[in-house]
Scaffold this active site. Structure first.
Site, short mmCIF file in Angstrom:
data_model
loop_
_atom_site.label_atom_id
_atom_site.label_comp_id
_atom_site.label_asym_id
_atom_site.label_seq_id
_atom_site.Cartn_x
_atom_site.Cartn_y
_atom_site.Cartn_z
N THR A 73 0.85 -1.20 0.00
CA THR A 73 0.00 0.00 0.00
C THR A 73 0.89 1.25 0.00
OG1 THR A 73 -1.77 -1.15 1.15
CG2 THR A 73 -1.75 1.24 1.35
N ASN A 146 -6.22 -9.46 -7.35
CA ASN A 146 -6.31 -10.18 -6.07
C ASN A 146 -7.67 -10.82 -5.84
OD1 ASN A 146 -6.72 -7.25 -5.97
ND2 ASN A 146 -7.43 -7.60 -3.88
N SER A 191 4.71 -7.01 -2.00
CA SER A 191 4.40 -7.18 -0.58
C SER A 191 4.91 -8.54 -0.13
CB SER A 191 2.88 -7.10 -0.39
OG SER A 191 2.56 -7.23 0.96
N CYS A 311 -10.17 -7.38 1.38
CA CYS A 311 -10.13 -5.96 1.73
C CYS A 311 -11.54 -5.37 1.79
CB CYS A 311 -9.29 -5.17 0.73
SG CYS A 311 -7.60 -5.70 0.74
N1 PLP Z 1 -2.24 -4.89 -4.12
C1 PLP Z 1 -2.82 -6.09 -4.17
C2 PLP Z 1 -3.14 -6.70 -5.50
C3 PLP Z 1 -3.13 -6.76 -2.98
O1 PLP Z 1 -3.71 -7.98 -3.05
C4 PLP Z 1 -2.83 -6.15 -1.75
C5 PLP Z 1 -3.22 -6.79 -0.48
O2 PLP Z 1 -4.35 -7.21 -0.31
C6 PLP Z 1 -2.19 -4.91 -1.76
C7 PLP Z 1 -1.93 -4.30 -2.95
C8 PLP Z 1 -1.80 -4.23 -0.47
O3 PLP Z 1 -0.71 -4.93 0.09
P1 PLP Z 1 -0.22 -4.64 1.59
O4 PLP Z 1 -1.02 -5.56 2.46
O5 PLP Z 1 1.23 -5.00 1.61
O6 PLP Z 1 -0.45 -3.21 1.85
#
Ligand code: PLP
Length: 365
Positions: A73, A146, A191, A311
């Site tokens: 993020t 995701n 991540s 999320c």
């Molecule tokens: N981008 C995608 C495609 C994700 O699946 C996620 C997490 O759910 C993120 C960004 C955010 O990752 P982080 O948990 O490291 O902030």
């Protein structure tokens, strides 16, 4: 408990945990030293961070640098805000199925930026020839989604954006270490916890020559791009997870492909959300008309799977991704996501899928 939520997060690989332990040790072992200190324990911690950076970079293109961040993020925010033109002429575009970290960051720039959304088709794919806005500064397009697992045509979009003299940011959170990354992006967000590494660390890879302005100011760590003391333990865990993923990429992918065939057979009467072909096969997003997902989840409390995106779930909002592929609210609300990976045992997946199908049948759908 059978864990089937690999898109939300993955189990920590034992090898990653081992790599972290020396940097979590007590006062005698000096593993707690600050990696930015010039004394010997500090230099040892800095060497662990350097090794981790190399391990993470080994899965990325040559000609760029890895900036460690606290999460993907943060990496996405750094890329989007850090490359925005500050003179009121900034133009940002993102696919409609990007993660909230991208879409909400873009929304926050409205007022001093033009912000565009690139739609996807009902298979959950961006048209590689989609119209791009004039004066485009940055296009954000993810590699693997995701929620529905679809793989986007990132390489072709990169070629086209280059003709516009813009940049491409690729969110590779769900694909890094699991499949080869596409050629062409100028920045790539990662991540660790989606790759069998620890939570609390991500990274932004930035191609050489691209100017990114920091969001966080302070001690000037990470070449001034991200101030703040790094955690050697988190870096070491991320690095070890990346090295392991690199070594096991084919084996892990073959395992996931077998699991996919097993699960698809069991869910024969269900509708797959998103393309069956252009996808990561560790993601099975399915729907069954009339399914009460909340009831299903409460009937199967010893199965950890997800309703829509992890999320978005809990927010009560239907998923923006399922809407973007044209599902009605009812269809989106009757969808589940089953995610599996390296540590999923075939017999557990079979058992869990059969129980989900039986519990849905008991609802009369
Ligand atoms: N981008 C995608 C495609 C994700 O699946 C996620 C997490 O759910 C993120 C960004 C955010 O990752 P982080 O948990 O490291 O902030």
């Amino acid at each position: 408990m059978i864990y089937l939520d690999y898109q939300a997060t993955t189990p920590l690989a034992p090898e990653a945990r081992e790599a972290m332990l020396p940097w979590l040790s007590g006062p005698e072992a000096m593993g707690f030293a600050n990696p930015h200190s010039p004394h010997r324990p500090g230099r040892a911690a800095a060497a662990a961070v350097d090794l981790a950076r190399e391990q993470v970079a080994a899965l990325l293109p040559p000609g760029g640098n890895v900036v460690f961040t606290g999460s993907a993020t943060e990496a996405l925010n750094l890329a989007i805000k850090g490359t925005a033109r500050g003179d009121g002429t900034n133009v940002f575009a993102a696919s409609a199925i990007e993660h909230a970290a991208v879409l909400d960051c873009g929304e926050s720039m409205r007022g001093n930026s033009d912000v565009f959304t690139i739609s996807v088709d009902e298979a959950g794919l961006v048209d590689p020839e989609a119209a791009l806005p004039d004066q485009l500064q940055l296009l954000a397009v993810m590699h693997v989604n995701n929620e529905i697992g679809t793989v986007q045509p990132v390489e072709r979009l990169c070629e086209r954006v280059r003709e516009h003299s813009g940049y491409v940011l690729c969110d590779a959170v769900q694909s890094y270490g699991k499949m080869p990354l596409p050629d062409g992006p100028d920045m790539i967000a990662l991540s660790a916890h989606k790759l069998y590494g620890p939570k609390g660390i991500g990274a932004l890879w930035v191609r050489d020559g691209i100017a990114v302005a920091p969001l966080i100011h302070g001690g000037g760590q990470e070449a001034g791009l991200r101030s703040g003391t790094l955690s050697p333990a988190l870096c070491a865990g991320f690095g070890a997870a990346a090295a392991l993923a690199k070594a096991r990429m084919d084996e892990d992918a073959a395992h996931v492909a077998e699991l996919w065939v097993t699960a698809r057979d069991i869910f024969a009467g269900w509708t797959l959300n998103g393309s069956a072909e252009q996808r990561w096969h560790g993601n099975l997003n399915l729907r069954k008309d009339g399914l009460d997902v909340a009831r299903l989840m409460s009937d199967l409390r010893d199965l950890a799977f997800s309703a829509g995106s992890a999320c978005a779930s809990g927010s009560g909002r239907p998923s923006h991704v399922l809407r973007a592929i044209g599902l009605t609210d009812r269809q989106a609300k009757s969808s589940i996501r089953i995610g599996f990976g390296r540590y999923t045992r075939p017999e557990d997946l079979e058992d869990a899928c059969a129980r989900i199908v039986a519990a849905a049948a008991a609802q009369g759908v």
